[in-house]
Scaffold this motif. Structure first.
Motif, PDB file in Angstrom:
ATOM      1  N   TYR A  42       0.800  -1.217   0.000  1.00 14.46           N
ATOM      2  CA  TYR A  42       0.000   0.000   0.000  1.00 14.46           C
ATOM      3  C   TYR A  42       0.831   1.264   0.000  1.00 14.46           C
ATOM      4  O   TYR A  42       1.866   1.350   0.641  1.00 14.46           O
ATOM      5  CB  TYR A  42      -0.950  -0.016   1.199  1.00 14.46           C
ATOM      6  N   SER A  69      -3.676   0.478  -2.898  1.00 12.33           N
ATOM      7  CA  SER A  69      -2.644  -0.513  -3.178  1.00 12.33           C
ATOM      8  C   SER A  69      -1.726  -0.020  -4.291  1.00 12.33           C
ATOM      9  O   SER A  69      -2.145   0.685  -5.200  1.00 12.33           O
ATOM     10  CB  SER A  69      -3.276  -1.854  -3.539  1.00 12.33           C
ATOM     11  N   GLU A  82     -12.909 -13.326  -5.906  1.00 10.87           N
ATOM     12  CA  GLU A  82     -12.328 -12.184  -5.206  1.00 10.87           C
ATOM     13  C   GLU A  82     -13.373 -11.504  -4.320  1.00 10.87           C
ATOM     14  O   GLU A  82     -14.572 -11.592  -4.593  1.00 10.87           O
ATOM     15  CB  GLU A  82     -11.740 -11.224  -6.266  1.00 10.87           C
ATOM     16  N   ASP A  83     -12.915 -10.847  -3.275  1.00 10.26           N
ATOM     17  CA  ASP A  83     -13.858 -10.164  -2.381  1.00 10.26           C
ATOM     18  C   ASP A  83     -14.317  -8.813  -2.928  1.00 10.26           C
ATOM     19  O   ASP A  83     -15.488  -8.514  -2.960  1.00 10.26           O
ATOM     20  CB  ASP A  83     -13.268 -10.004  -0.965  1.00 10.26           C
ATOM     21  N   ILE A  84     -13.327  -8.010  -3.362  1.00 11.13           N
ATOM     22  CA  ILE A  84     -13.679  -6.660  -3.799  1.00 11.13           C
ATOM     23  C   ILE A  84     -12.648  -6.144  -4.799  1.00 11.13           C
ATOM     24  O   ILE A  84     -11.462  -6.436  -4.664  1.00 11.13           O
ATOM     25  CB  ILE A  84     -13.795  -5.716  -2.570  1.00 11.13           C
ATOM     26  N   ASP A 132     -11.204  -2.697  -5.944  1.00 12.77           N
ATOM     27  CA  ASP A 132     -11.154  -1.303  -5.530  1.00 12.77           C
ATOM     28  C   ASP A 132     -10.394  -0.531  -6.622  1.00 12.77           C
ATOM     29  O   ASP A 132     -10.971  -0.176  -7.637  1.00 12.77           O
ATOM     30  CB  ASP A 132     -10.467  -1.269  -4.161  1.00 12.77           C
ATOM     31  N   THR A 133      -9.103  -0.325  -6.480  1.00  8.21           N
ATOM     32  CA  THR A 133      -8.342   0.341  -7.550  1.00  8.21           C
ATOM     33  C   THR A 133      -8.186  -0.601  -8.744  1.00  8.21           C
ATOM     34  O   THR A 133      -7.953  -0.158  -9.861  1.00  8.21           O
ATOM     35  CB  THR A 133      -6.940   0.751  -7.075  1.00  8.21           C
ATOM     36  N   GLY A 134      -8.275  -1.907  -8.492  1.00  9.45           N
ATOM     37  CA  GLY A 134      -8.118  -2.901  -9.557  1.00  9.45           C
ATOM     38  C   GLY A 134      -6.687  -3.390  -9.717  1.00  9.45           C
ATOM     39  O   GLY A 134      -6.429  -4.312 -10.493  1.00  9.45           O
ATOM     40  N   ARG A 135      -5.784  -2.786  -8.982  1.00  8.73           N
ATOM     41  CA  ARG A 135      -4.366  -3.099  -9.182  1.00  8.73           C
ATOM     42  C   ARG A 135      -3.995  -4.519  -8.747  1.00  8.73           C
ATOM     43  O   ARG A 135      -3.233  -5.197  -9.442  1.00  8.73           O
ATOM     44  CB  ARG A 135      -3.512  -2.091  -8.413  1.00  8.73           C
ATOM     45  N   THR A 136      -4.534  -4.952  -7.614  1.00  8.92           N
ATOM     46  CA  THR A 136      -4.211  -6.288  -7.098  1.00  8.92           C
ATOM     47  C   THR A 136      -4.627  -7.356  -8.106  1.00  8.92           C
ATOM     48  O   THR A 136      -3.840  -8.228  -8.484  1.00  8.92           O
ATOM     49  CB  THR A 136      -4.934  -6.545  -5.758  1.00  8.92           C
ATOM     50  N   LYS A 189     -16.170  -1.599  -6.612  1.00  6.91           N
ATOM     51  CA  LYS A 189     -16.203  -0.154  -6.314  1.00  6.91           C
ATOM     52  C   LYS A 189     -15.642   0.573  -7.541  1.00  6.91           C
ATOM     53  O   LYS A 189     -14.504   1.023  -7.534  1.00  6.91           O
ATOM     54  CB  LYS A 189     -15.266   0.140  -5.142  1.00  6.91           C
ATOM     55  N   HIS A 204     -17.223   3.589  -0.243  1.00  3.22           N
ATOM     56  CA  HIS A 204     -17.176   3.488   1.221  1.00  3.22           C
ATOM     57  C   HIS A 204     -16.231   2.362   1.552  1.00  3.22           C
ATOM     58  O   HIS A 204     -16.162   1.381   0.812  1.00  3.22           O
ATOM     59  CB  HIS A 204     -18.535   3.079   1.803  1.00  3.22           C
ATOM     60  N   PHE A 205     -15.551   2.463   2.687  1.00  2.00           N
ATOM     61  CA  PHE A 205     -14.765   1.320   3.156  1.00  2.00           C
ATOM     62  C   PHE A 205     -15.752   0.352   3.801  1.00  2.00           C
ATOM     63  O   PHE A 205     -16.551   0.743   4.654  1.00  2.00           O
ATOM     64  CB  PHE A 205     -13.680   1.747   4.146  1.00  2.00           C
ATOM     65  N   VAL A 206     -15.731  -0.901   3.372  1.00  2.00           N
ATOM     66  CA  VAL A 206     -16.719  -1.859   3.865  1.00  2.00           C
ATOM     67  C   VAL A 206     -16.065  -3.039   4.598  1.00  2.00           C
ATOM     68  O   VAL A 206     -14.897  -3.368   4.357  1.00  2.00           O
ATOM     69  CB  VAL A 206     -17.623  -2.389   2.722  1.00  2.00           C
ATOM     70  N   LEU A 215     -14.526  -9.525   4.583  1.00  2.00           N
ATOM     71  CA  LEU A 215     -13.717  -8.294   4.472  1.00  2.00           C
ATOM     72  C   LEU A 215     -13.407  -7.727   5.859  1.00  2.00           C
ATOM     73  O   LEU A 215     -14.259  -7.717   6.745  1.00  2.00           O
ATOM     74  CB  LEU A 215     -14.433  -7.242   3.630  1.00  2.00           C
ATOM     75  N   ASP A 216     -12.182  -7.229   5.989  1.00  2.00           N
ATOM     76  CA  ASP A 216     -11.729  -6.790   7.308  1.00  2.00           C
ATOM     77  C   ASP A 216     -11.370  -5.315   7.367  1.00  2.00           C
ATOM     78  O   ASP A 216     -11.189  -4.649   6.362  1.00  2.00           O
ATOM     79  CB  ASP A 216     -10.472  -7.564   7.702  1.00  2.00           C
TER      80      ASP A 216
HETATM   81  P1  IMP Z   1      -7.140  -2.990  -5.099  1.00  2.00           P
HETATM   82  O1  IMP Z   1      -5.802  -3.443  -5.555  1.00  2.00           O
HETATM   83  O2  IMP Z   1      -7.164  -1.532  -4.757  1.00  2.00           O
HETATM   84  O3  IMP Z   1      -8.275  -3.334  -6.053  1.00  2.00           O
HETATM   85  O4  IMP Z   1      -7.376  -3.651  -3.703  1.00  2.00           O
HETATM   86  C1  IMP Z   1      -8.060  -4.791  -3.531  1.00  2.00           C
HETATM   87  C2  IMP Z   1      -7.904  -5.331  -2.129  1.00  2.00           C
HETATM   88  O5  IMP Z   1      -7.909  -4.297  -1.128  1.00  2.00           O
HETATM   89  C3  IMP Z   1      -9.092  -6.201  -1.853  1.00  2.00           C
HETATM   90  O6  IMP Z   1      -8.871  -7.515  -2.273  1.00  2.00           O
HETATM   91  C4  IMP Z   1      -9.286  -6.028  -0.356  1.00  2.00           C
HETATM   92  O7  IMP Z   1      -8.516  -7.000   0.330  1.00  2.00           O
HETATM   93  C5  IMP Z   1      -8.769  -4.637  -0.055  1.00  2.00           C
HETATM   94  N1  IMP Z   1      -9.884  -3.672   0.016  1.00  2.00           N
HETATM   95  C6  IMP Z   1     -10.219  -2.736  -0.883  1.00  2.00           C
HETATM   96  N2  IMP Z   1     -11.314  -2.045  -0.502  1.00  2.00           N
HETATM   97  C7  IMP Z   1     -11.696  -2.574   0.677  1.00  2.00           C
HETATM   98  C8  IMP Z   1     -12.808  -2.304   1.566  1.00  2.00           C
HETATM   99  O8  IMP Z   1     -13.664  -1.427   1.380  1.00  2.00           O
HETATM  100  N3  IMP Z   1     -12.858  -3.082   2.690  1.00  2.00           N
HETATM  101  C9  IMP Z   1     -11.957  -4.057   2.967  1.00  2.00           C
HETATM  102  N4  IMP Z   1     -10.926  -4.352   2.148  1.00  2.00           N
HETATM  103  C10 IMP Z   1     -10.795  -3.620   1.018  1.00  2.00           C
END
Ligand code: IMP
Ligand code: MG
Length: 184
Positions: free
Chosen positions: A79, A84, A107-109, A111-115, A139, A159-161, A166-167
Protein backbone atom coordinates in the motif's frame (compact mmCIF):
# COMPACT_ATOMS: atom_id res chain seq x y z
CA UNK A 1 -6.85 2.79 11.43
CA UNK A 2 -7.14 4.02 15.02
CA UNK A 3 -6.60 1.35 17.67
CA UNK A 4 -9.73 -0.31 19.05
CA UNK A 5 -9.85 -0.41 22.82
CA UNK A 6 -13.13 -2.19 23.64
CA UNK A 7 -15.90 -4.39 22.25
CA UNK A 8 -18.23 -1.38 22.42
CA UNK A 9 -15.86 0.62 20.27
CA UNK A 10 -15.44 -2.29 17.84
CA UNK A 11 -19.22 -2.50 17.40
CA UNK A 12 -19.74 1.25 17.28
CA UNK A 13 -17.67 1.41 14.09
CA UNK A 14 -20.22 -0.71 12.19
CA UNK A 15 -21.98 2.31 10.66
CA UNK A 16 -24.80 0.73 8.64
CA UNK A 17 -25.59 -2.47 6.80
CA UNK A 18 -25.03 -2.12 3.05
CA UNK A 19 -25.87 -5.67 1.95
CA UNK A 20 -27.96 -7.99 4.12
CA UNK A 21 -27.49 -11.73 4.63
CA UNK A 22 -30.62 -12.43 2.56
CA UNK A 23 -29.42 -10.25 -0.31
CA UNK A 24 -26.05 -12.04 -0.29
CA UNK A 25 -27.70 -15.47 -0.24
CA UNK A 26 -29.93 -14.62 -3.22
CA UNK A 27 -27.04 -13.13 -5.24
CA UNK A 28 -24.78 -16.12 -4.56
CA UNK A 29 -27.53 -18.51 -5.67
CA UNK A 30 -27.94 -16.56 -8.91
CA UNK A 31 -24.17 -16.42 -9.49
CA UNK A 32 -23.94 -20.20 -9.04
CA UNK A 33 -26.57 -20.70 -11.75
CA UNK A 34 -24.67 -18.38 -14.09
CA UNK A 35 -21.43 -20.29 -13.51
CA UNK A 36 -23.24 -23.56 -14.24
CA UNK A 37 -24.58 -22.11 -17.48
CA UNK A 38 -21.24 -20.63 -18.53
CA UNK A 39 -19.21 -23.83 -18.02
CA UNK A 40 -22.01 -26.20 -19.00
CA UNK A 41 -20.67 -29.34 -17.29
CA UNK A 42 -16.98 -28.61 -17.88
CA UNK A 43 -14.86 -28.90 -14.72
CA UNK A 44 -13.63 -25.67 -13.18
CA UNK A 45 -10.98 -24.68 -10.66
CA UNK A 46 -12.26 -22.00 -8.28
CA UNK A 47 -9.36 -19.96 -6.95
CA UNK A 48 -10.01 -17.96 -3.80
CA UNK A 49 -7.79 -14.95 -3.18
CA UNK A 50 -7.18 -14.94 0.56
CA UNK A 51 -7.97 -13.79 3.03
CA UNK A 52 -10.90 -11.59 2.02
CA UNK A 53 -12.72 -14.06 -0.20
CA UNK A 54 -12.79 -17.08 2.13
CA UNK A 55 -16.46 -16.65 3.15
CA UNK A 56 -17.63 -15.89 -0.39
CA UNK A 57 -15.67 -18.93 -1.65
CA UNK A 58 -17.34 -21.21 0.89
CA UNK A 59 -20.77 -20.11 -0.30
CA UNK A 60 -20.10 -19.88 -4.04
CA UNK A 61 -18.55 -23.36 -4.23
CA UNK A 62 -21.74 -24.77 -2.71
CA UNK A 63 -23.92 -22.90 -5.19
CA UNK A 64 -22.45 -24.47 -8.34
CA UNK A 65 -23.19 -27.93 -9.69
CA UNK A 66 -20.47 -28.17 -12.37
CA UNK A 67 -17.58 -30.44 -11.32
CA UNK A 68 -15.33 -28.16 -9.33
CA UNK A 69 -12.00 -28.17 -7.59
CA UNK A 70 -10.96 -25.44 -5.22
CA UNK A 71 -7.67 -23.69 -4.70
CA UNK A 72 -6.33 -20.94 -2.49
CA UNK A 73 -3.82 -18.25 -3.07
CA UNK A 74 -2.69 -15.57 -0.68
CA UNK A 75 -1.72 -12.24 -2.17
CA UNK A 76 -0.49 -9.18 -0.36
CA UNK A 77 -0.60 -5.86 -2.09
CA UNK A 78 1.75 -3.18 -0.95
CA UNK A 79 0.00 0.00 0.00
CA UNK A 80 0.85 3.59 -0.70
CA UNK A 81 -1.29 5.35 1.89
CA UNK A 82 -4.78 3.88 1.56
CA UNK A 83 -4.49 2.54 -1.99
CA UNK A 84 -2.64 -0.51 -3.18
CA UNK A 85 0.52 0.06 -5.17
CA UNK A 86 -0.26 -2.70 -7.61
CA UNK A 87 2.84 -4.59 -6.58
CA UNK A 88 1.50 -7.93 -5.47
CA UNK A 89 3.44 -10.49 -3.56
CA UNK A 90 2.17 -14.06 -3.61
CA UNK A 91 2.62 -15.19 0.00
CA UNK A 92 0.96 -18.58 -0.58
CA UNK A 93 0.72 -20.05 -4.04
CA UNK A 94 -1.64 -22.60 -5.61
CA UNK A 95 -0.64 -26.21 -5.05
CA UNK A 96 -0.96 -27.29 -8.70
CA UNK A 97 -0.28 -26.52 -12.32
CA UNK A 98 -3.34 -24.71 -13.72
CA UNK A 99 -2.59 -25.29 -17.40
CA UNK A 100 -5.35 -27.89 -17.85
CA UNK A 101 -8.00 -25.88 -16.01
CA UNK A 102 -10.82 -23.46 -16.59
CA UNK A 103 -9.90 -21.09 -13.76
CA UNK A 104 -12.41 -18.86 -11.98
CA UNK A 105 -10.89 -16.32 -9.63
CA UNK A 106 -13.06 -15.65 -6.59
CA UNK A 107 -12.33 -12.18 -5.21
CA UNK A 108 -13.86 -10.16 -2.38
CA UNK A 109 -13.68 -6.66 -3.80
CA UNK A 110 -12.21 -4.73 -6.69
CA UNK A 111 -11.15 -1.30 -5.53
CA UNK A 112 -8.34 0.34 -7.55
CA UNK A 113 -8.12 -2.90 -9.56
CA UNK A 114 -4.37 -3.10 -9.18
CA UNK A 115 -4.21 -6.29 -7.10
CA UNK A 116 -6.41 -8.27 -9.44
CA UNK A 117 -4.70 -6.95 -12.53
CA UNK A 118 -1.39 -8.30 -11.25
CA UNK A 119 -2.92 -11.63 -10.21
CA UNK A 120 -4.47 -11.99 -13.68
CA UNK A 121 -1.07 -11.33 -15.24
CA UNK A 122 0.58 -13.96 -12.99
CA UNK A 123 -2.10 -16.64 -13.52
CA UNK A 124 -2.54 -15.83 -17.20
CA UNK A 125 1.16 -16.57 -17.77
CA UNK A 126 0.54 -20.12 -16.50
CA UNK A 127 -1.63 -20.92 -19.53
CA UNK A 128 -4.98 -21.94 -18.04
CA UNK A 129 -7.65 -23.12 -20.53
CA UNK A 130 -9.59 -19.99 -19.57
CA UNK A 131 -9.47 -17.36 -16.85
CA UNK A 132 -12.50 -15.54 -15.44
CA UNK A 133 -13.04 -13.25 -12.47
CA UNK A 134 -16.01 -13.23 -10.12
CA UNK A 135 -16.06 -10.56 -7.45
CA UNK A 136 -18.47 -10.15 -4.58
CA UNK A 137 -18.14 -6.36 -4.55
CA UNK A 138 -17.13 -3.77 -7.09
CA UNK A 139 -16.20 -0.15 -6.31
CA UNK A 140 -15.88 1.21 -9.89
CA UNK A 141 -15.53 4.83 -8.77
CA UNK A 142 -12.15 3.99 -7.21
CA UNK A 143 -10.62 2.32 -10.27
CA UNK A 144 -7.07 3.37 -11.17
CA UNK A 145 -6.34 0.71 -13.78
CA UNK A 146 -8.38 -0.89 -16.52
CA UNK A 147 -9.87 -3.93 -14.78
CA UNK A 148 -13.37 -5.36 -15.04
CA UNK A 149 -14.71 -8.53 -13.48
CA UNK A 150 -16.65 -10.97 -15.62
CA UNK A 151 -19.25 -10.99 -12.86
CA UNK A 152 -19.76 -8.61 -9.92
CA UNK A 153 -22.50 -9.45 -7.43
CA UNK A 154 -22.85 -5.95 -5.95
CA UNK A 155 -21.67 -2.54 -7.11
CA UNK A 156 -21.10 -0.24 -4.16
CA UNK A 157 -20.24 3.43 -3.68
CA UNK A 158 -16.87 4.65 -2.41
CA UNK A 159 -17.18 3.49 1.22
CA UNK A 160 -14.76 1.32 3.16
CA UNK A 161 -16.72 -1.86 3.86
CA UNK A 162 -16.38 -4.75 6.30
CA UNK A 163 -17.93 -8.16 6.90
CA UNK A 164 -18.56 -11.40 5.00
CA UNK A 165 -14.79 -11.93 4.79
CA UNK A 166 -13.72 -8.29 4.47
CA UNK A 167 -11.73 -6.79 7.31
CA UNK A 168 -10.51 -3.62 8.87
CA UNK A 169 -7.35 -4.32 10.82
CA UNK A 170 -8.22 -8.06 10.64
CA UNK A 171 -11.49 -7.57 12.55
CA UNK A 172 -15.08 -7.97 11.29
CA UNK A 173 -14.42 -10.77 8.77
CA UNK A 174 -16.97 -12.91 10.65
CA UNK A 175 -19.91 -10.50 10.25
CA UNK A 176 -22.60 -12.31 8.21
CA UNK A 177 -23.51 -9.11 6.29
CA UNK A 178 -21.58 -6.31 4.57
CA UNK A 179 -21.46 -3.02 6.40
CA UNK A 180 -20.01 0.42 6.00
CA UNK A 181 -17.13 1.10 8.38
CA UNK A 182 -16.98 4.30 10.36
CA UNK A 183 -13.67 5.83 11.51
CA UNK A 184 -15.47 7.67 14.32
P1 IMP B 1 -7.14 -2.99 -5.10
O1 IMP B 1 -5.80 -3.44 -5.55
O2 IMP B 1 -7.16 -1.53 -4.76
O3 IMP B 1 -8.28 -3.33 -6.05
O4 IMP B 1 -7.38 -3.65 -3.70
C1 IMP B 1 -8.06 -4.79 -3.53
C2 IMP B 1 -7.90 -5.33 -2.13
O5 IMP B 1 -7.91 -4.30 -1.13
C3 IMP B 1 -9.09 -6.20 -1.85
O6 IMP B 1 -8.87 -7.52 -2.27
C4 IMP B 1 -9.29 -6.03 -0.36
O7 IMP B 1 -8.52 -7.00 0.33
C5 IMP B 1 -8.77 -4.64 -0.05
N1 IMP B 1 -9.88 -3.67 0.02
C6 IMP B 1 -10.22 -2.74 -0.88
N2 IMP B 1 -11.31 -2.04 -0.50
C7 IMP B 1 -11.70 -2.57 0.68
C8 IMP B 1 -12.81 -2.30 1.57
O8 IMP B 1 -13.66 -1.43 1.38
N3 IMP B 1 -12.86 -3.08 2.69
C9 IMP B 1 -11.96 -4.06 2.97
N4 IMP B 1 -10.93 -4.35 2.15
C10 IMP B 1 -10.80 -3.62 1.02
MG1 MG C 1 -8.41 -9.12 -0.80
Amino acid sequence: MKPINSIEELNSRIKRVLVTEDEIREAVKKAGKEIDKLYDGRPVLLVSILKGSFVFMADICRSVTVPCEIGFMCAKSYYEGTTSSGVVKITMDLDRDISGYHVVIIEDIIDTGRTLKDILRILGARNPLSLHVITLLDKPSRRLVDMEADMALFTIPDHFVIGYGLDCGEYYRNLPYIAEYSEE
